[in-house]
Design an enzyme around this catalytic site. Structure first.
Site, PDB file in Angstrom:
ATOM      1  N   LYS A  14      77.646  19.724  95.503  1.00  8.24           N
ATOM      2  CA  LYS A  14      79.303  19.985  96.378  1.00  8.24           C
ATOM      3  C   LYS A  14      79.248  18.907  96.965  1.00  8.24           C
ATOM      4  CE  LYS A  14      77.770  23.667  98.531  1.00  8.24           C
ATOM      5  NZ  LYS A  14      76.337  23.943  98.056  1.00  8.24           N
ATOM      6  N   ARG A  89      80.406  31.922 101.324  1.00 10.08           N
ATOM      7  CA  ARG A  89      79.371  31.924 100.349  1.00 10.08           C
ATOM      8  C   ARG A  89      78.624  33.765 100.439  1.00 10.08           C
ATOM      9  NH1 ARG A  89      74.952  27.467 101.852  1.00 10.08           N
ATOM     10  NH2 ARG A  89      76.932  26.097 102.344  1.00 10.08           N
ATOM     11  N   ARG A 128      66.120  14.382  98.398  1.00  8.27           N
ATOM     12  CA  ARG A 128      67.118  14.279  99.569  1.00  8.27           C
ATOM     13  C   ARG A 128      67.228  13.256 100.521  1.00  8.27           C
ATOM     14  NH1 ARG A 128      72.138  18.384 100.046  1.00  8.27           N
ATOM     15  NH2 ARG A 128      70.528  19.244 101.262  1.00  8.27           N
ATOM     16  N   ARG A 162      66.942  16.458 105.768  1.00  9.85           N
ATOM     17  CA  ARG A 162      67.659  17.397 106.902  1.00  9.85           C
ATOM     18  C   ARG A 162      66.476  18.102 106.730  1.00  9.85           C
ATOM     19  NH1 ARG A 162      72.918  19.667 103.091  1.00  9.85           N
ATOM     20  NH2 ARG A 162      72.208  21.389 103.971  1.00  9.85           N
ATOM     21  N   ARG A 173      66.038  28.989 101.507  1.00 13.69           N
ATOM     22  CA  ARG A 173      67.796  29.429 101.128  1.00 13.69           C
ATOM     23  C   ARG A 173      68.134  29.393 100.112  1.00 13.69           C
ATOM     24  NH1 ARG A 173      68.150  22.970 101.380  1.00 13.69           N
ATOM     25  NH2 ARG A 173      70.439  22.626 101.330  1.00 13.69           N
TER      26      ARG A 173
HETATM   27  P1  AP5 Z   1      74.631  17.390  97.530  1.00 15.66           P
HETATM   28  O1  AP5 Z   1      76.309  17.165  97.229  1.00 15.66           O
HETATM   29  O2  AP5 Z   1      74.759  16.925  98.852  1.00 15.66           O
HETATM   30  O3  AP5 Z   1      74.369  18.907  96.798  1.00 15.66           O
HETATM   31  P2  AP5 Z   1      75.227  20.238  98.060  1.00 15.66           P
HETATM   32  O4  AP5 Z   1      75.660  21.543  96.499  1.00 15.66           O
HETATM   33  O5  AP5 Z   1      76.198  19.998  98.712  1.00 15.66           O
HETATM   34  O6  AP5 Z   1      73.854  21.126  99.083  1.00 15.66           O
HETATM   35  P3  AP5 Z   1      73.675  21.199 100.398  1.00 15.66           P
HETATM   36  O7  AP5 Z   1      72.385  21.596 100.074  1.00 15.66           O
HETATM   37  O8  AP5 Z   1      74.976  20.534 101.277  1.00 15.66           O
HETATM   38  O9  AP5 Z   1      74.361  22.846 100.094  1.00 15.66           O
HETATM   39  P4  AP5 Z   1      74.019  23.639 100.880  1.00 15.66           P
HETATM   40  O10 AP5 Z   1      75.423  24.810 100.755  1.00 15.66           O
HETATM   41  O11 AP5 Z   1      72.328  24.110 101.281  1.00 15.66           O
HETATM   42  O12 AP5 Z   1      74.271  23.886 102.289  1.00 15.66           O
HETATM   43  P5  AP5 Z   1      75.115  23.232 103.217  1.00 15.66           P
HETATM   44  O13 AP5 Z   1      74.932  22.305 104.129  1.00 15.66           O
HETATM   45  O14 AP5 Z   1      76.627  23.196 103.092  1.00 15.66           O
HETATM   46  O15 AP5 Z   1      73.431  17.177  96.552  1.00 15.66           O
HETATM   47  C1  AP5 Z   1      72.011  17.224  96.465  1.00 15.66           C
HETATM   48  C2  AP5 Z   1      71.208  16.016  96.002  1.00 15.66           C
HETATM   49  O16 AP5 Z   1      71.674  15.762  94.860  1.00 15.66           O
HETATM   50  C3  AP5 Z   1      71.689  14.867  96.985  1.00 15.66           C
HETATM   51  O17 AP5 Z   1      70.917  13.628  96.694  1.00 15.66           O
HETATM   52  C4  AP5 Z   1      72.464  13.501  95.609  1.00 15.66           C
HETATM   53  O18 AP5 Z   1      72.931  12.525  95.739  1.00 15.66           O
HETATM   54  C5  AP5 Z   1      72.261  14.443  94.018  1.00 15.66           C
HETATM   55  N1  AP5 Z   1      73.334  14.695  93.056  1.00 15.66           N
HETATM   56  C6  AP5 Z   1      74.209  15.650  93.602  1.00 15.66           C
HETATM   57  N2  AP5 Z   1      74.745  15.766  91.989  1.00 15.66           N
HETATM   58  C7  AP5 Z   1      74.280  15.250  91.419  1.00 15.66           C
HETATM   59  C8  AP5 Z   1      74.497  15.116  90.044  1.00 15.66           C
HETATM   60  N3  AP5 Z   1      75.782  15.622  89.677  1.00 15.66           N
HETATM   61  N4  AP5 Z   1      73.408  14.000  89.079  1.00 15.66           N
HETATM   62  C9  AP5 Z   1      72.173  14.065  90.335  1.00 15.66           C
HETATM   63  N5  AP5 Z   1      71.805  14.449  91.084  1.00 15.66           N
HETATM   64  C10 AP5 Z   1      73.454  14.890  92.101  1.00 15.66           C
HETATM   65  O19 AP5 Z   1      74.769  24.609 104.569  1.00 15.66           O
HETATM   66  C11 AP5 Z   1      73.960  24.256 105.377  1.00 15.66           C
HETATM   67  C12 AP5 Z   1      73.633  25.155 105.606  1.00 15.66           C
HETATM   68  O20 AP5 Z   1      74.625  25.708 107.154  1.00 15.66           O
HETATM   69  C13 AP5 Z   1      73.341  27.026 105.035  1.00 15.66           C
HETATM   70  O21 AP5 Z   1      72.065  26.515 104.750  1.00 15.66           O
HETATM   71  C14 AP5 Z   1      73.665  28.293 106.247  1.00 15.66           C
HETATM   72  O22 AP5 Z   1      72.302  28.412 107.284  1.00 15.66           O
HETATM   73  C15 AP5 Z   1      74.489  27.992 107.448  1.00 15.66           C
HETATM   74  N6  AP5 Z   1      76.239  27.515 106.544  1.00 15.66           N
HETATM   75  C16 AP5 Z   1      76.673  26.669 105.488  1.00 15.66           C
HETATM   76  N7  AP5 Z   1      78.077  26.946 105.012  1.00 15.66           N
HETATM   77  C17 AP5 Z   1      77.464  28.667 105.724  1.00 15.66           C
HETATM   78  C18 AP5 Z   1      78.483  30.186 104.660  1.00 15.66           C
HETATM   79  N8  AP5 Z   1      79.411  30.177 104.821  1.00 15.66           N
HETATM   80  N9  AP5 Z   1      77.970  30.763 105.855  1.00 15.66           N
HETATM   81  C19 AP5 Z   1      76.910  30.843 106.709  1.00 15.66           C
HETATM   82  N10 AP5 Z   1      76.330  29.676 106.448  1.00 15.66           N
HETATM   83  C20 AP5 Z   1      76.646  29.214 105.774  1.00 15.66           C
HETATM   84 MG    MG Z   2      76.234  19.772 101.353  1.00 13.33          MG
END
Ligand code: AP5
Ligand code: MG
Ligand code: ZN
Length: 218
Positions: A14, A89, A128, A162, A173
């Protein structure tokens, strides 16, 4: 004006896709995860509340998250539209968002779900790493900095993993988010807004598929 939701499990890409969308379409990127991490770093009340949930890979309560999103969406800098990355989510959040967007008179243009298998997600998350100064995202295998040890974006030299990318947290997660994933997609499928994209393809291919959807929105 493009008002977009990006759905996808942890590691689906994302954040990576958002960077490219912002470059081309100048949308405002709203990542609830990034906002919580910033709030944690600044030790604000929201940050302190979120920390207990995030560090274990659990979801922050819906009301807390929805309030943060509503405040952000109410700010005047959202000119060309927005990308919601990581919100909603849960279907409860999706319902709260429907009300928020009604109140703000900002109808959704599209919902894109990036899909990848658990094996790929685990590999990506464990590889990552982030720039400590600007938060830019890298990957040991697929996205190293151009100059080893130096952030492409800001030139800093310190990186970190992270807290929630540690193996014991990743498992929880993924479980927590997987439960919510299908109902959430159904919610937007029923509204005719959903496009599913194979997120296991390389970032250029993923972006081309996203671009194909966005370029049709006027
Ligand atoms: P990346 O692009 O960083 O992936 P992402 O989908 O953004 O993954 P996140 O870990 O950020 O998602 P998340 O939903 O768990 O965390 P968030 O911060 O939103 O890519 C991942 C890796 O793969 C990178 O190394 C990248 O380089 C590589 N990559 C990407 N695309 C690629 C491709 N096409 N090919 C090859 N490699 C690739 O949320 C964190 C926490 O916050 C949650 O766990 C929760 O506790 C809280 N939170 C956030 N939002 C909410 C909500 N709406 N409700 C409740 N709690 C929430
Ligand atoms: Mg992200
Ligand atoms: Zn940096």
């Amino acid at each position: 004006m493009i008002n977009l939701i990006l759905l996808g499990l942890p590691g689906a890409g994302k954040g990576t896709a958002s960077e490219r969308i912002v470059d081309k379409y100048h949308l405002t990127h709203i990542s609830t995860g990034d906002m919580f991490r910033e709030a944690m770093a600044n030790k604000t009340p929201v940050g302190l509340e979120a920390k207990g949930f995030m560090d274990k890979g659990n979801l922050v309560p819906d009301e807390v998250t929805a309030k943060l999103v509503e405040e952000r969406l109410s700010q005047p800098d959202i000119v060309a539209g927005f990308i919601l990355d990581g919100f909603p989510r849960t279907t409860a959040q999706a319902e709260l968002l429907t009300d928020i967007l009604d109140r703000l008179n900002k109808p959704l243009s599209s919902v894109i779900a990036l899909e990848a298998t658990e094996k790929v997600l685990i590999n990506r998350l464990s590889a990552r790493f982030m720039c400590k100064q600007c938060g830019a995202t890298y990957n040991k295998f697929t996205k190293k900095p151009r100059v080893e040890g130096t952030c492409d974006r800001c030139g800093a030299h310190t990186f970190y993993q992270r807290e929630d990318d540690k193996p014991e947290v990743v498992k929880n997660r993924l479980e927590v988010n997987e439960k919510m994933n299908a109902p959430l997609k159904d919610f937007y499928q029923k509204q005719g807004l959903l496009t599913v994209i194979n997120g296991e393809q390389g970032p250029d291919v993923v972006f081309a598929a996203v671009d194909a959807v966005l370029s049709k929105i006027n």
